[in-house]
Design an enzyme around this catalytic site. Structure first.
Site, PDB file in Angstrom:
ATOM      1  N   SER A  29       0.815  -1.227   0.000  1.00  0.00           N
ATOM      2  CA  SER A  29       0.000   0.000   0.000  1.00  0.00           C
ATOM      3  C   SER A  29       0.842   1.267   0.000  1.00  0.00           C
ATOM      4  O   SER A  29       1.679   1.466   0.884  1.00  0.00           O
ATOM      5  CB  SER A  29      -0.880   0.055   1.255  1.00  0.00           C
ATOM      6  OG  SER A  29      -1.798  -0.983   1.252  1.00  0.00           O
ATOM      7  N   HIS A  60      -3.121   0.678  -5.031  1.00  0.00           N
ATOM      8  CA  HIS A  60      -2.553  -0.474  -5.727  1.00  0.00           C
ATOM      9  C   HIS A  60      -2.925  -0.351  -7.197  1.00  0.00           C
ATOM     10  O   HIS A  60      -4.074  -0.555  -7.570  1.00  0.00           O
ATOM     11  CB  HIS A  60      -3.121  -1.780  -5.189  1.00  0.00           C
ATOM     12  CG  HIS A  60      -2.742  -2.066  -3.768  1.00  0.00           C
ATOM     13  ND1 HIS A  60      -1.770  -2.965  -3.430  1.00  0.00           N
ATOM     14  CD2 HIS A  60      -3.193  -1.548  -2.610  1.00  0.00           C
ATOM     15  CE1 HIS A  60      -1.642  -3.004  -2.121  1.00  0.00           C
ATOM     16  NE2 HIS A  60      -2.493  -2.148  -1.597  1.00  0.00           N
ATOM     17  N   HIS A  82      -5.338  -9.315  -2.593  1.00  0.00           N
ATOM     18  CA  HIS A  82      -5.556  -9.618  -1.182  1.00  0.00           C
ATOM     19  C   HIS A  82      -6.676 -10.639  -1.035  1.00  0.00           C
ATOM     20  O   HIS A  82      -7.635 -10.640  -1.800  1.00  0.00           O
ATOM     21  CB  HIS A  82      -5.951  -8.353  -0.412  1.00  0.00           C
ATOM     22  CG  HIS A  82      -4.929  -7.273  -0.443  1.00  0.00           C
ATOM     23  ND1 HIS A  82      -4.892  -6.338  -1.447  1.00  0.00           N
ATOM     24  CD2 HIS A  82      -3.917  -6.979   0.396  1.00  0.00           C
ATOM     25  CE1 HIS A  82      -3.881  -5.508  -1.218  1.00  0.00           C
ATOM     26  NE2 HIS A  82      -3.276  -5.867  -0.109  1.00  0.00           N
ATOM     27  N   TYR A  84      -8.842 -10.527   1.311  1.00  0.00           N
ATOM     28  CA  TYR A  84     -10.072  -9.824   1.689  1.00  0.00           C
ATOM     29  C   TYR A  84     -10.825  -9.239   0.497  1.00  0.00           C
ATOM     30  O   TYR A  84     -11.988  -8.861   0.616  1.00  0.00           O
ATOM     31  CB  TYR A  84      -9.800  -8.721   2.731  1.00  0.00           C
ATOM     32  CG  TYR A  84      -8.924  -7.588   2.260  1.00  0.00           C
ATOM     33  CD1 TYR A  84      -9.384  -6.647   1.351  1.00  0.00           C
ATOM     34  CD2 TYR A  84      -7.626  -7.458   2.726  1.00  0.00           C
ATOM     35  CE1 TYR A  84      -8.567  -5.611   0.913  1.00  0.00           C
ATOM     36  CE2 TYR A  84      -6.803  -6.436   2.301  1.00  0.00           C
ATOM     37  CZ  TYR A  84      -7.280  -5.513   1.386  1.00  0.00           C
ATOM     38  OH  TYR A  84      -6.472  -4.508   0.958  1.00  0.00           O
ATOM     39  N   GLU A  85     -10.166  -9.165  -0.662  1.00  0.00           N
ATOM     40  CA  GLU A  85     -10.871  -8.673  -1.858  1.00  0.00           C
ATOM     41  C   GLU A  85     -11.832  -9.736  -2.391  1.00  0.00           C
ATOM     42  O   GLU A  85     -12.626  -9.450  -3.287  1.00  0.00           O
ATOM     43  CB  GLU A  85      -9.859  -8.320  -2.952  1.00  0.00           C
ATOM     44  CG  GLU A  85      -9.043  -7.082  -2.642  1.00  0.00           C
ATOM     45  CD  GLU A  85      -7.984  -6.828  -3.706  1.00  0.00           C
ATOM     46  OE1 GLU A  85      -8.316  -6.182  -4.712  1.00  0.00           O
ATOM     47  OE2 GLU A  85      -6.851  -7.293  -3.534  1.00  0.00           O
ATOM     48  N   ALA A 112       2.377  -2.525   4.227  1.00  0.00           N
ATOM     49  CA  ALA A 112       2.158  -1.591   5.327  1.00  0.00           C
ATOM     50  C   ALA A 112       1.561  -2.421   6.457  1.00  0.00           C
ATOM     51  O   ALA A 112       0.757  -3.322   6.204  1.00  0.00           O
ATOM     52  CB  ALA A 112       1.196  -0.501   4.901  1.00  0.00           C
ATOM     53  N   MET A 210      -2.534  -7.516   6.477  1.00  0.00           N
ATOM     54  CA  MET A 210      -3.536  -8.340   5.785  1.00  0.00           C
ATOM     55  C   MET A 210      -2.990  -8.965   4.501  1.00  0.00           C
ATOM     56  O   MET A 210      -3.750  -9.261   3.578  1.00  0.00           O
ATOM     57  CB  MET A 210      -4.755  -7.480   5.435  1.00  0.00           C
ATOM     58  CG  MET A 210      -5.350  -6.719   6.605  1.00  0.00           C
ATOM     59  SD  MET A 210      -6.632  -5.572   6.043  1.00  0.00           S
ATOM     60  CE  MET A 210      -6.839  -4.545   7.520  1.00  0.00           C
ATOM     61  N   SER A 211      -1.679  -9.132   4.433  1.00  0.00           N
ATOM     62  CA  SER A 211      -1.104  -9.655   3.181  1.00  0.00           C
ATOM     63  C   SER A 211       0.152 -10.465   3.472  1.00  0.00           C
ATOM     64  O   SER A 211       0.335 -10.967   4.575  1.00  0.00           O
ATOM     65  CB  SER A 211      -0.755  -8.480   2.259  1.00  0.00           C
ATOM     66  OG  SER A 211       0.307  -7.720   2.791  1.00  0.00           O
ATOM     67  N   ASN A 234       1.211   2.714  11.128  1.00  0.00           N
ATOM     68  CA  ASN A 234       0.421   3.192  12.287  1.00  0.00           C
ATOM     69  C   ASN A 234       0.708   2.245  13.429  1.00  0.00           C
ATOM     70  O   ASN A 234       1.236   1.152  13.203  1.00  0.00           O
ATOM     71  CB  ASN A 234      -1.087   3.128  11.931  1.00  0.00           C
ATOM     72  CG  ASN A 234      -1.488   1.730  11.488  1.00  0.00           C
ATOM     73  OD1 ASN A 234      -1.281   1.334  10.339  1.00  0.00           O
ATOM     74  ND2 ASN A 234      -2.028   0.944  12.419  1.00  0.00           N
ATOM     75  N   HIS A 246      -7.354   3.938   6.329  1.00  0.00           N
ATOM     76  CA  HIS A 246      -6.511   3.660   5.156  1.00  0.00           C
ATOM     77  C   HIS A 246      -5.768   4.939   4.749  1.00  0.00           C
ATOM     78  O   HIS A 246      -4.621   4.896   4.303  1.00  0.00           O
ATOM     79  CB  HIS A 246      -7.385   3.153   4.011  1.00  0.00           C
ATOM     80  CG  HIS A 246      -6.603   2.664   2.822  1.00  0.00           C
ATOM     81  ND1 HIS A 246      -5.620   1.704   2.910  1.00  0.00           N
ATOM     82  CD2 HIS A 246      -6.660   3.013   1.515  1.00  0.00           C
ATOM     83  CE1 HIS A 246      -5.110   1.487   1.701  1.00  0.00           C
ATOM     84  NE2 HIS A 246      -5.714   2.272   0.846  1.00  0.00           N
TER      85      HIS A 246
HETATM   86  N1  HPA Z   1      -3.731  -3.687  10.873  1.00  0.00           N
HETATM   87  C1  HPA Z   1      -3.843  -4.465   9.796  1.00  0.00           C
HETATM   88  N2  HPA Z   1      -3.358  -4.121   8.615  1.00  0.00           N
HETATM   89  C2  HPA Z   1      -2.722  -2.948   8.508  1.00  0.00           C
HETATM   90  C3  HPA Z   1      -2.584  -2.077   9.593  1.00  0.00           C
HETATM   91  C4  HPA Z   1      -3.120  -2.469  10.856  1.00  0.00           C
HETATM   92  O1  HPA Z   1      -3.037  -1.764  11.874  1.00  0.00           O
HETATM   93  N3  HPA Z   1      -1.913  -0.986   9.152  1.00  0.00           N
HETATM   94  C5  HPA Z   1      -1.651  -1.196   7.839  1.00  0.00           C
HETATM   95  N4  HPA Z   1      -2.139  -2.388   7.442  1.00  0.00           N
END
Ligand code: HPA
Length: 279
Positions: A29, A60, A82, A84-85, A112, A210-211, A234, A246
Site C-alpha cells: 500500500s 494499488h 488480497h 479480503y478482496e 504496510a 492483511m497480506s 500506524n 486507510h
Molecule cells: N492492521 C492491519 N493491517 C494494517 C494495519 C493495521 O493496523 N496498518 C496497515 N495495514
C-alpha cells in the site's frame, strides 16, 4: 492443469520483455511510487495477463513493471491481490508462481502494517524475521504439484537469513533504522480490535497486516528466497489513541517514501551482485 495457467501467463509476459529478471518485488500500500526509479521498463497491466485477477484497492495500481532498478533486472508487482478482496488464496499467490516460472530466485515482499511491539513507532521499517499465519487458511491447500515443491514444506526459515543480513547491512550503510520482528497476517478487511491486538502480542506478533504471508508461503514452497519488509504505517488498534484509517496508512507510506526507495534500491543492488556471482 494449473501449471498450464501459469505457463500461459508467463509466456504472455515473456513475449513483452527482453530481460530475464532474477529478482521479484511486490509493492504494498502506497509504495508503488518506487517504480518511478526504474529504467528501461515495460509496463503490463494485470488485466491484460491471462488468468490474472484484478486489483481493486486504492493505492494499488495493478501492473507489472519489468525493467532495471539500481541497474539490476527486476520484475515489480505494483499492487497485489488480497484475500479480503474475495480472491482465493490460489489467486492471491498466482503471481508468485508466475515469477518462479519467469526465473525469479529472490522475492522481496513489502507491505504496510500496524505496529504492536512497544519499541515501534509509525514510520519505522521492520524486517520480517518470521510470521504468524492467522488467516485460518493456506494457499497450498489442495492437490500438490510435486514439480513445484513438497507436500509438507518446511517453514523454519521462510525469510532468508542471507537476505536479511543483506538488508541489515544496507540499512546500516544508509543509516536508516531497521526494526525486526514477526509479522502476523489477519484476513481483514477490518482493522483489528484492541483485544485482537493484545492476542497477537501474546502470540508473539510484532506487527499486523492483511497480506504477505500467503505469498511468502508459496514462494518458500517454490524454493524462492524471500525478504519481507514492513512499513509500520500506524500503531495497531488500542495502542494508538486515534482511530485507524486507510488514509493514515497511505500518508505514512508517503512520508517515508524516500528512505524506503533508498533502502530497496540498495538491497536490490546487493542481491543483484550476489545473484551475478552465483549465476
Ligand atoms: N492492521 C492491519 N493491517 C494494517 C494495519 C493495521 O493496523 N496498518 C496497515 N495495514
Amino acid at each position: 492443469m494449473e501449471s498450464t495457467l501459469y505457463k500461459e501467463a508467463v509466456q504472455f509476459i515473456q513475449e513483452k520483455i527482453t530481460i530475464k529478471p532474477k529478482i521479484g518485488l511486490i509493492l504494498g500500500s502506497g509504495l508503488g511510487v518506487l517504480t518511478d526509479e526504474m529504467t528501461d521498463c515495460v509496463t503490463i497491466p494485470y488485466e491484460t495477463v491471462p488468468h490474472f485477477p484484478r486489483a481493486t484497492v486504492e493505492g494499488h495500481a495493478g501492473e507489472w513493471v519489468i525493467g532495471k532498478l539500481s541497474g539490476i533486472d527486476i520484475a515489480v508487482m505494483k499492487g497485489r491481490f488480497h484475500f479480503y478482496e474475495g480472491h482465493h488464496q490460489k489467486q492471491v499467490t498466482f503471481p508468485v508462481r508466475v515469477m518462479k516460472y519467469l526465473g525469479i530466485r529472490n522475492l522481496i515482499v513489502t507491505n504496510a502494517a500496524g505496529g504492536i511491539h512497544p519499541n515501534f513507532s509509525a514510520g519505522d521499517f521492520m524486517l520480517i524475521t518470521d510470521h504468524l499465519n492467522l488467516m485460518g487458511t493456506n494457499p497450498l491447500i489442495g492437490p500438490n504439484d510435486d514439480r513445484l515443491g513438497p507436500r509438507f514444506p518446511d517453514m523454519s526459515e521462510v525469510y532468508s537469513l542471507q537476505l536479511r543480513m543483506i538488508a541489515k547491512r544496507a540499512a546500516q550503510d544508509l543509516q536508516i533504522p531497521l526494526q525486526e520482528g514477526v509479522y502476523a497476517a489477519m484476513v481483514g478487511p477490518v482493522y483489528e480490535t484492541p483485544a485482537e491486538v493484545r492476542m497477537i502480542a501474546t502470540l508473539g506478533g510484532d506487527a499486523v497486516g492483511m497480506s504477505t504471508v500467503p505469498e511468502a508461503i508459496v514462494a518458500n514452497h517454490s524454493g524462492l528466497s524471500v525478504l519481507g519488509l514492513s512499513v509500520i504505517s500506524n500503531l495497531a488498534a488500542g495502542i494508538q489513541k486515534e482511530k485507524l484509517s486507510h488514509q493514515e496508512v497511505m500518508e505514512t507510506a508517503k512520508q517515508v517514501r524516500s528512505n524506503f526507495i533508498q533502502l530497496i534500491k540498495k538491497i536490490v543492488f546487493e542481491i543483484g551482485e550476489k545473484t551475478d556471482e552465483n549465476g
